[in-house]
Structures are given as C-alpha cells and as structure tokens.
Design an enzyme around this catalytic site. Structure first.
Site, short mmCIF file in Angstrom:
data_model
loop_
_atom_site.label_atom_id
_atom_site.label_comp_id
_atom_site.label_asym_id
_atom_site.label_seq_id
_atom_site.Cartn_x
_atom_site.Cartn_y
_atom_site.Cartn_z
N ASP A 194 -5.52 -10.10 6.85
CA ASP A 194 -4.86 -11.00 5.98
C ASP A 194 -3.98 -11.83 6.66
O ASP A 194 -3.30 -12.64 5.93
CB ASP A 194 -4.12 -9.91 5.28
CG ASP A 194 -4.45 -9.13 4.13
OD1 ASP A 194 -5.71 -9.51 3.71
OD2 ASP A 194 -4.44 -7.95 3.81
N SER A 214 0.77 -1.21 0.08
CA SER A 214 -0.04 0.09 -0.16
C SER A 214 0.94 1.16 -0.08
O SER A 214 0.58 2.06 -0.55
CB SER A 214 -0.85 0.07 1.36
OG SER A 214 -1.53 -1.15 1.40
#
Ligand code: NAP
Length: 731
Positions: A611, A318
């Site tokens: 995740d 990200s």
C-alpha cells in the site's frame, strides 16, 4: 397535463411543472371551483376545468392529487374520458389503496398506470399553500408494476426530476411497509402524545413550559386530520404491524424502568443514538451520490518547506475492526483507544450494536465495548450493512456462520460486486450453510444453527481476510481449524486473539485454533497506521532540515516493508521505545532529512509495503540514481491502477518514469516542477503528491481527493501542522 384535486400537492406540482416548462399546458379540476380559479389567478395553472371531463379529455398525463380515500370516486369520474394512451398517476401517501382503486374501477392495472408518492409536504393544505419548490431536493417514490410501460415510467421520472426531485422506484407493498414505519407511525405517536397531554389537568402548564424538543417532536401533530385519517385506514395492515412492534418495545422499556434495569435502558438508548447517527451519515452519503459536485475536493500545494514536530497519525484500520469484533465476543469490558473513526470501522461497530452489544463511543478514538461473551450475540433485526468493507464482510462471514441465528450481510454497491466465494467455500467445508448472489457475490445469507467442524485449509491465494475468517469460525468449531498460507499475510487476527487470551498455534506458514475457548476483555491502544505514517516518513526524509517524531506506530513485521525499503535507500529513521501492546509491536519513529539513493527494491519486501508504493515512488523521484520495482502486479488492480496513475501524475509534475508489466523504473534527481495531478479518487495517490510538493519548484494541484477523509481523517490539518503547505478546496 391534468391535475385532479388542486390542493397543496396538486398545486405545488402544477406550479413546478409550469415554472420549469415540463408540460405544454396544465389544466386543473377541483371539486371546489373557487380553488381552481384561485390557482389560475396565482399563476400556477394554464387552464381551469369546471368538470372532470374538461380536464381529462385531451390530457396525455393525468395526476390524481386528492385524499387517498377519495381516489376511487375520482377515478370513476375520470374513466369515461381518459384517453387510452394517457399516463395515469397519483401522489397519495399509500400505494396499495391506489392500485386497488384502479383495479376496481378499470378492471385491471394497465401499463400506463404508474403510482407515485412525493416524500415532501407541509402541515399546510390547500392551493394557497402551493409552492413550486416543494419537491426540490426531496425524494419521489414510484411504484410501477412489472408490466408498466418503460417509456411512460421514464417520462414520469423525468417530470419529477424536472421539479428538482430524486426518483426512487420500489414495489407497492414495500412502499407501504416502509412508510408505515418511517412516516405513519411517527405521525400517530405525535397525534396521540399531544392529545394525551392536552387531556391532562395541568395541560396549560405543560404547553406553557413545553421545551423545544417537545415542539420539534410533536410538530407533525398539526397535520391535516382528514388526510391522516385516510392514510391510517388505507394502510391499515402495515400500520398495525408497526404499532404492535412499537408497543411491544415500549412495553419492554416500561418494564426496564420499573425494574431499574439500567443495562437494558442503556443498551436501547445507545443503540438508538448510534442508529440515528448512522442514518444521518448514510443520508448525507446519499446526498453526495446524487450531487457529485459536492464530492469534489482539490488539494492546492505550495512548493517547498520542511517537516517537523511530534505527531500521532490515526489508528490502524485492520486492528480497529478486529478490536470491536473480539471486544464484543469477550467476557468483560474492553476499552479501545486510538480507534479509527472511518466509515468502514464504524459500520462494523454498528453491526455489533445490531447484534445486541452495548458499545459506548466512539469519542475521539475512545470506545468502550461491553462484551457479551463468545455465545452472547443476538439475532439482528435485519440485514447487517457493512458499507464498503471487504474485510468486515469476510470476517463476519466466519463469525456468523457459527451462530445460532440466521443473518444476512450486505454492503454498498462496490462491495456488492466483490466475490465472496473464497470465504464461502471453505466455510461450507466446515459445515456452514451460506447462500450468495450470482457469482458468489453479496448479499451473503447465512443459515445459523449449524455445528461446524474444524478443517485444515491450504489457501490457494495468500489472503489475510480468508485466514482470519476461518480462524474466527474455528473458535466455534469442533476440533482444530488450521490455515496454511502460500506467502506471509498480515497476522493481526492471530495477534489480537492472543491479546484476548485465546491461544493461536503458529508453526511456519500455518496458524491453528482449537474451538470451544473463551476470550477475556482487555485494553487496546490501537497502533497508529503504518500506511498513514508512511506519508510522513517519506515527507521528513525528502524535505531538507526535517525532524519529525511519529508516536505509537504499528510495527507488525508483515507491515514494515516501507521502513525497510526507506532504510535501504539511506533514510534516517530511528526506532524508539519498541514495545508490545495487545499482541502488536509498536514503536515511536524519529525521522530526519537524509540524502536518499535509488535501489533495486528487494522482491521479498514488496508484499510488506504494497500500500505504500505510491509514496515510495515520490521518494524514488527525489533520490540519487535509479529505483526499480518488480513483482508488484497486484498494484495494478488496487483502487486504481496505481502504477499507471502514479506514472501519469509524476509526468504531470515533470518526472519521467518507465512503467513495466509488474513495476516501474524511476530515475531520481529529476526536478519536480509542479502541475495538475488527477488522483482518480485514490486516496494514497492524492496524499503522495501532497508529500511531493515539499521538493517541488512550483505549485501542485491534486484533484478528486474526497476519499482521503475516509482513510486518513484529519490528513490536511496534520500535514499543515507539520509544514506541508496544503489547503483543501471544496471539502
Ligand atoms: P389538500 O391540500 O387538502 O388537497 C386535496 C385537494 O383535493 C383539495 O383541494 C380537496 O378539495 C380535493 N378533493 C378532495 N376530494 C375530492 C374529490 N372527491 N374530487 C375532487 N377533488 C377533491 O391535500 P394535499 O396535502 O394536497 O394531499 C393530496 C394527496 O397528496 C393526498 O392523497 C395525500 O395523501 C398526498 N400527500 C400529501 C402530502 C402532504 O404533506 N400534505 C405529502 C405527500 C403526499 P377540498 O378543499 O374541497 O377538500
């Protein structure tokens, strides 16, 4: 099957068809009967024909393989003898010329006419150069009209595939445009360059000292002059367009050299270098798709071991994306270290190059971005391709909605199925003009030149991507843009904007920006990805005698659930050197083996570790007592149904668990006996079972692991370096 024109291409096709028994018999005609006889002698055809009539009369498939300018005359000869059901095709390098010739000879282009063009060849010509392997692993383009008979199309496809080729279909016009650029122009340049140099006084010296690059670059100038003469004249309009385009760009380079304009030269060269590398990657990616067997990677793991050392796992995805975006829009030069060189972030990098930003690297995680300022992006020359990255597409939508120019965002097949309405709708409310394909899916076509106005948006579903998209659009909007989230999501965009000196006002669940500011270049040391670090946090916790230090790990509070949960289970994780870099908290983590206990995972931690659950399940299997996960429905719709796939994998290695609608219950302390696990292409599941091997009593084999390389480049090497006994086969 009849071949008319038994030269290199006609002869090679005949040879391949015979060799693979793709037709009952191959008969050939050529205006030189000698060539036909030669073809028969070397065994590439079954029958010789002395006239076109003899060849065509009984044929159910007729292939015209003569130079393109000879096609019309040959079709005239064929016409009286062609059976009405015969499939008529060709191999010519230009396609409008064939279609025009058919229309002029037959009065129409019937359903049995399917033009073709094998993208394979050589500088040699004539039947004696024929080679049955010429088309193997090459592409063949077919350009059927909409009215073409699907059964005939299928048949022709199967014929070429039987010769080892991959078949693509496209329109005639598109074919001629694409080939003008990718084949015809390079040939023209090669002919022209060699001719120019041959005319120089010192030509002998030039050729004597010609370096390998010159030889490679001009090799194609030895191609058949008649064939190329035909091609340029047959594809005149498309060729003229690319010549004009190229001449203009060459002229700009000339001007830049004359004016010693380094910025332009560097920009063009680095853009070209990157584009070339990007194409090579994309092409090798395509090779995977056509040959799935190459894509099979299997992990073999030996049981036991402990985990030690001092490592840094790859950068956060990200943050890597956002560092390029904000660096490109900033004033000044931004240097990035620890950039994740994964496919997604590389696609973002390429997209900014396409919009005129000079970006050096990536070189071992180092990237230097020459920012163009908030209003400095230029119109890309074509659609921006964002690979498989949903994050990139949503963030780009916000950024591009506010630009002066139009743009189009595309992605790979799986990205093209993902809905984009949740960003397009609020952007439209700000005044953006965006078209999507059916169901709000990509490609996104964005009409530039719109004045955006800030809005307040209450997100119906918590999404960091939607929030980031609107904040980026908000940089350009009149007034204030604010976004309220129903539950906390990752806040990397807000933090990095602050790092680039752009204030983001944050109050409770709302983040807002005022439009009209500027970004200032900064240095970014991308934190190591905590999601990647998680595998090693669990590995060192469960393997006896482990002692591992993980450097520079991102400690963003929206991401640290895995550390919180492991600590609740009794893990020994020490947080050292906590610091802040570019707005993001980072720290070094020292992990030592510990006796873990099962817990009820607090539901407020679930979104912060979403995740990391696959590897946390491995921790749970090694803990004492029961671990219960609830409130994790989202895990069932990730890259795979992660809960079920993990439960299946655990069972395959001897660990029972109970799957519930929103989670799982795992009894710790069961023996991991080893076995064969299918990761279903889910990288995190593959890596989790690599970790599980540390406590196994037998070997573990994990299949379908190719995707690990994209999310965690170098995983296998790093795992081995720390003590996991792993090898990858088929990589
Ligand atoms: P080639 O080796 O020169 O073969 C062409 C054959 O057609 C020759 O035997 C030629 O005879 C014959 N021919 C010419 N005019 C004819 C006519 N009026 N009637 C009957 N036969 C005639 O050329 P090629 O490389 O195979 O090219 C054939 C086609 O494939 C061209 O349209 C070309 O654009 C296309 N193509 C070529 C390549 C490549 O790399 N070579 C790649 C893809 C597609 P002569 O020997 O008497 O001239």
């Amino acid at each position: 099957m009849a071949v008319i024109g038994l030269g290199l291409i006609g002869g090679s096709l005949a040879a391949a068809v015979r060799e693979h028994r793709l037709a009952e018999a191959v008969v050939a005609y050529d205006r030189r009967f000698d060539d036909v006889v030669a073809g028969h002698q070397i065994g590439i055809i079954d029958e010789t024909a002395e006239t076109v009539e003899q060849a065509v009369r009984n044929a159910d498939l007729v292939v015209v393989a003569v130079p393109v300018r000879a096609t019309e005359a040959v079709l005239q000869e064929i016409r009286p003898h062609l059976s009405p059901n015969a499939l008529l095709t060709d191999v010519g390098s230009t396609k409008a010329s064939f279609v025009d010739a058919v229309a002029s000879v037959f009065g129409e282009v019937g359903p049995n006419v399917i033009p073709g063009h094998p993208i394979a060849g050589s500088e040699k010509s004539g039947v004696r150069a024929a080679n049955s392997e010429l088309f193997a692993n090459h592409k063949v383009i077919l350009t059927p009209a909409d009215s073409a008979d699907p059964a005939q199309l299928n048949r022709l496809k199967r014929l070429w595939e039987g010769c080892g080729a991959t078949v693509l279909t496209m329109s005639v016009a598109y074919h001629d445009e694409v080939l003008a650029a990718t084949s015809h122009l390079p040939h023209l340049i090669a002919f022209s360059l060699v001719d120019t140099l041959a005319g120089e006084d010192e030509n002998m010296d030039i050729f004597r000292y010609a370096a390998g690059g010159f030889r490679d670059f001009t090799r194609i100038a030895a191609s058949d002059p008649v064939m190329w003469h035909d091609i340029f004249l047959s594809n005149r309009q498309a060729v003229l367009r690319v010549i004009d385009h190229f001449t203009r760009d060459l002229g700009q380079l000339r001007t830049a050299i004359e004016a010693q304009d380094s910025a332009t030269l560097l920009r063009v060269f680095s853009r070209a270098k990157a584009a070339r590398e990007h194409f090579s990657k994309m092409l090798s990616g395509q090779a995977y798709v056509t040959d799935m067997s190459q894509n099979q990677v299997t992990f073999q793991l030996q049981p036991g071991g402990s985990v030690t050392g001092d490592i840094r796992v790859p950068g956060d995805k990200s943050i890597s994306h956002r560092s390029i975006m904000l660096g490109a829009l900033a004033d000044g030069v931004t240097e990035v270290n620890g950039f994740l060189e994964g496919e997604d972030s590389l696609a973002t990098l390429q997209a900014f190059r396409d919009m005129g930003v000079t970006i050096e690297g990536p070189d071992n995680g180092f990237v230097r971005i020459h920012g163009v300022g908030i209003d400095g992006l230029q119109a890309p020359r074509g659609p921006l391709y964002l690979g498989n990255s949903g994050t990139a597409m949503r963030l780009f939508a916000g950024l591009l909605a506010a630009q002066e120019f139009d743009s189009e965002l595309t992605g790979d097949e799986s990205l093209s199925r993902r809905p984009m309405g949740r960003v397009a709708d609020p952007l439209r409310a700000m005044g953006a003009v965006i078209d999507t394909a059916d169901g709000g899916r990509p490609p996104l076509k964005i009409n530039g030149g719109q004045a955006l106005t800030g809005i307040h948006y209450e997100m119906p579903v918590a999404s960091a991507q939607v929030k980031s998209c609107l904040l980026l659009a908000g940089l350009y909007a009149e007034g204030v843009t604010s976004v309220t989230e129903p539950a906390p999501t990752r806040d990397h965009t807000e933090r990095m904007l602050e790092g680039f000196g752009y204030h983001v006002h944050r109050k409770g669940a709302t983040a807002s920006v005022s439009g009209g500011g500027r970004l200032t270049a900064t240095a970014i040391d991308v934190p190591a990805d905590i999601s990647s670090a998680a595998f090693f946090l669990v590995a060192a916790s469960i393997a006896p005698d482990s002692d591992l230090t993980l450097r520079h790990v991102g400690m963003n509070p929206t991401r640290v659930g895995v550390i919180n949960i492991l600590k609740l289970m009794g893990a020994d994780i020490e947080v050292l050197n906590a610091r802040e870099i570019g707005g993001e908290p980072v720290a070094d983590l020292r992990v030592r083996a510990a006796e873990l206990s099962g817990i009820d995972i607090p539901e407020d931690q679930v979104p912060l570790a979403i995740d990391e659950f696959p590897v946390l399940f491995v921790a749970a299997a090694c803990a004492r007592g029961e671990t219960v996960l609830r409130g994790a429905e989202e895990l069932r719709v990730k890259e795979s149904d992660r809960i079920q796939v993990m439960a299946d994998g655990l069972e395959a290695v001897g660990v029972q668990s109970t799957v519930t609608p929103d989670g799982i219950v795992i009894q710790g302390g069961q023996a991991i006996v080893g076995g064969k696990v299918d990761s279903h292409g889910d990288h995190r599941i593959a890596m989790s079972f690599a970790v599980a091997s540390l406590r196994a009593t037998g070997p573990i084999e994990v299949t379908d692991c190719a995707n690990v390389a994209t999310s965690f480049p170098g995983f296998v090497e790093l795992a081995r370096q720390t003590g996991i006994q792993i090898t990858a086969q088929g990589a």
